[in-house]
Design an enzyme around this catalytic site. Sequence first.
Site, PDB file in Angstrom:
ATOM      1  N   GLU A 101     -79.823 -65.520  61.931  1.00  0.00           N
ATOM      2  CA  GLU A 101     -80.719 -64.358  62.135  1.00  0.00           C
ATOM      3  C   GLU A 101     -79.885 -63.078  62.115  1.00  0.00           C
ATOM      4  OE1 GLU A 101     -83.406 -65.515  65.606  1.00  0.00           O
ATOM      5  OE2 GLU A 101     -84.655 -65.515  63.808  1.00  0.00           O
ATOM      6  N   HIS A 107     -81.782 -73.615  71.190  1.00  0.00           N
ATOM      7  CA  HIS A 107     -82.405 -73.932  69.911  1.00  0.00           C
ATOM      8  C   HIS A 107     -81.570 -73.295  68.806  1.00  0.00           C
ATOM      9  CE1 HIS A 107     -83.954 -69.940  70.959  1.00  0.00           C
ATOM     10  NE2 HIS A 107     -83.879 -69.738  69.652  1.00  0.00           N
ATOM     11  N   THR A 125     -86.537 -62.979  69.008  1.00  0.00           N
ATOM     12  CA  THR A 125     -86.683 -62.889  67.540  1.00  0.00           C
ATOM     13  C   THR A 125     -87.917 -63.650  67.070  1.00  0.00           C
ATOM     14  OG1 THR A 125     -85.411 -64.885  67.060  1.00  0.00           O
ATOM     15  CG2 THR A 125     -84.175 -62.818  67.287  1.00  0.00           C
ATOM     16  N   HIS A 148     -81.621 -71.574  64.506  1.00  0.00           N
ATOM     17  CA  HIS A 148     -82.312 -71.064  63.314  1.00  0.00           C
ATOM     18  C   HIS A 148     -81.442 -71.462  62.131  1.00  0.00           C
ATOM     19  CE1 HIS A 148     -84.818 -68.420  65.927  1.00  0.00           C
ATOM     20  NE2 HIS A 148     -83.752 -68.511  66.694  1.00  0.00           N
ATOM     21  N   HIS A 157     -78.863 -70.366  69.685  1.00  0.00           N
ATOM     22  CA  HIS A 157     -79.266 -69.495  70.796  1.00  0.00           C
ATOM     23  C   HIS A 157     -79.350 -70.303  72.089  1.00  0.00           C
ATOM     24  CE1 HIS A 157     -81.383 -66.434  67.920  1.00  0.00           C
ATOM     25  NE2 HIS A 157     -80.079 -66.245  67.999  1.00  0.00           N
ATOM     26  N   HIS A 216     -91.477 -74.449  65.237  1.00  0.00           N
ATOM     27  CA  HIS A 216     -90.700 -73.287  64.763  1.00  0.00           C
ATOM     28  C   HIS A 216     -89.203 -73.594  64.781  1.00  0.00           C
ATOM     29  CE1 HIS A 216     -94.443 -71.149  65.164  1.00  0.00           C
ATOM     30  NE2 HIS A 216     -94.502 -71.408  66.459  1.00  0.00           N
TER      31      HIS A 216
HETATM   32  N1  BEV Z   1     -85.019 -66.688  69.049  1.00  0.00           N
HETATM   33  S1  BEV Z   1     -85.158 -66.142  70.517  1.00  0.00           S
HETATM   34  O1  BEV Z   1     -84.347 -66.923  71.422  1.00  0.00           O
HETATM   35  O2  BEV Z   1     -84.854 -64.722  70.522  1.00  0.00           O
HETATM   36  N2  BEV Z   1     -86.722 -66.277  70.905  1.00  0.00           N
HETATM   37  C1  BEV Z   1     -87.254 -66.917  71.938  1.00  0.00           C
HETATM   38  N3  BEV Z   1     -88.581 -67.039  72.196  1.00  0.00           N
HETATM   39  C2  BEV Z   1     -88.972 -67.758  73.367  1.00  0.00           C
HETATM   40  C3  BEV Z   1     -87.752 -68.229  74.132  1.00  0.00           C
HETATM   41  S2  BEV Z   1     -86.338 -67.712  73.202  1.00  0.00           S
HETATM   42 ZN    ZN Z   2     -83.632 -68.018  68.652  1.00  0.00          ZN
END
Ligand code: BEV
Ligand code: ZN
Length: 270
Positions: free
Chosen positions: A109, A97, A204, A99, A122, A69
């Site tokens: 996002e 990570h 998200t 996006h 993020h 992802h």
């Molecule tokens: N994109 S996010 O950071 O909001 N989503 C996540 N899912 C698992 C760890 S962070």
């Molecule tokens: Zn994220």
Amino acid sequence: KSHESKPVAWGYEGDIGPCNWHKYFPKAGGKRQSPIDIDTSATQYDGSFKPLRIHYDSHMCSSLTNNGHTFCMSVNSDQCNLSGGPLEDKYRLLQFHCHWGSDDTKGSEHTVDGHQYAAELHLVHWNTDKFKSADEAIEKNQGIAVLTAFIKAGKEHRGWNHVLSHFKDIKKVQGTSTVNEDFNPKCLLPENQTDYWTYEGSLTTPPCHESVRFIIFKEVVEVSSEQLAQFRSLCVCSSRKRDTGEDEHLVDNFRPIQPLNGRVVKASFQ
Ligand SMILES: NS(=O)(=O)/N=C1/NCCS1
Ligand SMILES: [Zn+2]
């Protein structure tokens, strides 16, 4: 293994895309979901925020993975902590990570006054004052704090090359590479760390737990168009191929904007 539920496949397009996430991940249909559009005319200045305290050390060994992802740099060093600003507790960096889009015109996002950036970083932290593990914190209110920076195409970002240089090792899904050079993720943040927006939202990505305090810097970070193209070099998974036999590249891994439902976005600046 029969007692464990089978993991549900989800993605960003087609039947497993964001419009259907709520069918298997009910929280995705909740009232405090992320991302959102930041309408700067409706944000409320909050003068009560203390300075953000972002203390990362750069001697932590971390591992970079392609989880199908996004790319994920797992950290979870007890020396990388976040507190202050709108936060009541101390949070520890777990992973970071991004996006991104299939071209430089989309990928973030969150949006600002309807403007979408080329990518969004993020830095995910979990509340070590209130919870004993990240797995516990990730589904609890106030469990997670995500430091967020928008990314646009511009001049090259030397710090990002410490991450991008490992991408050849994680091109395929589940690829993992160990990163133990002297790298401090703080170098990925904008210079101005006093001006940010903040609101209460969710992960998200499924299961979209409503556990996240987002802290989103106003200053946008620049990386080169070539560096953005390297984000798009990751593959989604070994099995899925285009009918041309081409690898399917991991792009447009951003969730659409979610309803604000009366939430107010606070600003640390006037
Ligand atoms: N994109 S996010 O950071 O909001 N989503 C996540 N899912 C698992 C760890 S962070
Ligand atoms: Zn994220």
